[in-house]
Scaffold this motif. Structure first.
Motif, PDB file in Angstrom:
ATOM      1  N   MET A 130       0.764  -1.065   0.006  1.00 40.59           N
ATOM      2  CA  MET A 130       0.092   0.112   0.007  1.00 40.59           C
ATOM      3  C   MET A 130       1.000   1.216   0.036  1.00 40.59           C
ATOM      4  O   MET A 130       1.948   1.454   0.846  1.00 40.59           O
ATOM      5  N   LYS A 177     -12.906   3.836  -1.162  1.00 41.84           N
ATOM      6  CA  LYS A 177     -12.693   2.565  -0.748  1.00 41.84           C
ATOM      7  C   LYS A 177     -11.894   2.381   0.443  1.00 41.84           C
ATOM      8  O   LYS A 177     -12.083   1.738   1.457  1.00 41.84           O
ATOM      9  N   ASP A 178     -10.764   3.066   0.111  1.00 42.74           N
ATOM     10  CA  ASP A 178      -9.959   2.964   1.428  1.00 42.74           C
ATOM     11  C   ASP A 178     -10.463   3.746   2.557  1.00 42.74           C
ATOM     12  O   ASP A 178      -9.788   3.266   3.834  1.00 42.74           O
ATOM     13  N   PHE A 230     -13.276   3.940   3.674  1.00 43.53           N
ATOM     14  CA  PHE A 230     -14.342   3.161   4.072  1.00 43.53           C
ATOM     15  C   PHE A 230     -13.643   1.725   4.756  1.00 43.53           C
ATOM     16  O   PHE A 230     -14.014   1.609   5.833  1.00 43.53           O
ATOM     17  N   TYR A 231     -12.740   1.454   4.091  1.00 43.34           N
ATOM     18  CA  TYR A 231     -12.163   0.137   4.843  1.00 43.34           C
ATOM     19  C   TYR A 231     -11.250   0.615   6.222  1.00 43.34           C
ATOM     20  O   TYR A 231     -11.417   0.009   7.155  1.00 43.34           O
ATOM     21  N   PHE A 232     -10.644   1.596   6.007  1.00 43.94           N
ATOM     22  CA  PHE A 232      -9.790   1.993   7.066  1.00 43.94           C
ATOM     23  C   PHE A 232     -10.820   2.737   8.437  1.00 43.94           C
ATOM     24  O   PHE A 232     -10.795   2.168   9.793  1.00 43.94           O
ATOM     25  N   GLN A 287     -13.656   0.982   8.988  1.00 43.27           N
ATOM     26  CA  GLN A 287     -14.329  -0.276   9.689  1.00 43.27           C
ATOM     27  C   GLN A 287     -12.919  -1.137  10.252  1.00 43.27           C
ATOM     28  O   GLN A 287     -13.200  -1.690  11.421  1.00 43.27           O
ATOM     29  N   ARG A 288     -11.841  -0.876   9.797  1.00 46.91           N
ATOM     30  CA  ARG A 288     -10.824  -1.625  10.247  1.00 46.91           C
ATOM     31  C   ARG A 288     -10.306  -0.864  11.641  1.00 46.91           C
ATOM     32  O   ARG A 288     -10.370  -1.702  12.771  1.00 46.91           O
ATOM     33  N   ASN A 318     -13.205  -2.402  14.086  1.00 48.59           N
ATOM     34  CA  ASN A 318     -13.130  -3.683  14.447  1.00 48.59           C
ATOM     35  C   ASN A 318     -11.884  -3.970  15.163  1.00 48.59           C
ATOM     36  O   ASN A 318     -11.975  -4.856  16.287  1.00 48.59           O
TER      37      ASN A 318
END
Lengths: 169, 168
Positions: free
Chosen positions: B1, B13-14, B16-18, B20-21, B24
């Motif tokens: 990355m 998209k990155d 949103f991903y981070f 959620q990460r 979590n």
């Protein structure tokens, strides 16, 4: 040939893909393999923002298996009948909720076969769940005709870092 | 990355991903901490609810997933567990674990002679030597030292304590 070597063959022929965390700082504690079709559906570029959000969240949820020291009991659920040894990963963190189906090849090695939106599955004991179990079993047999997956529902035998369900009831 | 500092615009998209990460990671850490306390001190969801003057069903909802967590939720939950987060911000690339900690050969692979490399065609990974036992022990030791009165407990102290325990 061991199950590990069989997985290796499936990776080499392109039928399975390993999930590698996006963030470089994340460790790899367990292995998650997706079937080629599932991998493509999850990781292919999405045009709409809604889809980008949905699958980016799903990817982050999937990576919990790969890199989290511990895994909460609601994350993985063994489907009924438990003796079938088919599991769902529950991506409950968004609407629409998603379920990923699969089975353990060995401790800390999960093979995910396909996904469904939770809404498509109907109620808890609907016939659709049975169809998903059969789908997973069929895909497994195609991938590994000579090997069976783990059939225990004891989380500690299947993956490290399982938090005890008892404390969360 | 690629480093986000080298980009003009971070893809949605990155982002949103981070998001959620992060949710979590905090969620799994908080639940692991709760599970340790439940085991060691018999702490229950009901007691957490009582200490925060909340309905036990609310705590059950919190434990069902991180989606509805806010910073206030995290603060309340940690306070009820006599805990707090460690406030340290690091570069995403500072501890690049995938290259430094990725096991060269897993137990199973070692037996079958399959060597692992860090590529997308990694053959397989079995029982990693780096399971969570060490982490959990370190967390437990850190808490134990903290309860003994050490306000500042470093990783070095935890490591020392582990060596003392091993060597007696």
């Amino acid at each position: 040939m061991s199950i590990e070597q069989a997985i290796s063959s499936r990776v080499n022929d392109g039928s399975l893909k390993l999930v590698i965390p996006m963030a470089p700082s994340d460790r790899l504690l367990r292995s998650l393999y997706l079937t080629r079709e599932l991998y493509d559906e999850v990781y292919e570029e999405k045009e709409s923002l809604i889809e980008q959000k949905m699958f980016s969240i799903l990817i982050a949820d999937l990576e919990v298996i790969v890199n989290s020291d511990t895994i909460d009991p609601q994350y993985f659920r063994c489907l009924e009948p438990r003796k079938a040894g088919i599991w769902e990963i529950r991506s409950t963190r968004q609407e629409p909720q998603i379920r990923i189906f699969g089975a353990f090849a060995a401790k800390n090695i999960f093979i995910a076969t396909h996904y469904k939106l939770r809404d498509e599955l109907g109620r808890k004991h609907s016939g659709q769940w049975e169809l998903e179990i059969k789908h997973t079993q069929r895909t497994w047999s195609e991938l590994f005709p000579a090997y069976t997956h783990k059939k225990t529902s004891d989380r500690n035998q299947l993956y490290t870092g399982a938090l005890d369900e008892e404390y969360f009831r | 990355m690629k480093s986000t500092l080298d980009r003009n615009k971070i893809p949605a998209k990155d982002i949103f991903y981070f998001r959620q990460r992060l949710k979590n990671k905090i969620f799994q850490s908080a639940l692991a901490y709760f599970a340790d306390l439940a085991k060691e001190r018999n702490l229950t969801k009901k007691e957490i609810a009582k200490s925060l003057s909340k309905d036990p069903a609310q705590i059950t909802r919190w434990f069902a997933g991180p989606n509805n967590w806010t910073l206030d939720t995290i603060s309340d939950l940690l306070l009820a567990m006599d805990a707090e987060l460690k406030y340290e911000i690091v570069s995403l690339h500072e501890n690049s674990q995938q290259t430094t900690q990725f096991p060269a050969i897993s137990e199973n692979s070692a037996k079958s002679g399959i060597a692992l490399t860090k590529t997308n065609t990694i053959p397989t990974i079995g029982n990693f030597p780096n399971d969570n036992k060490g982490t959990k022990n370190a967390v437990a030791m850190k808490r134990s030292l903290y309860m003994q009165g050490s306000r500042q407990v470093s990783d070095a102290q935890v490591a020392k304590q582990a060596i003392y325990r091993k060597t007696g």
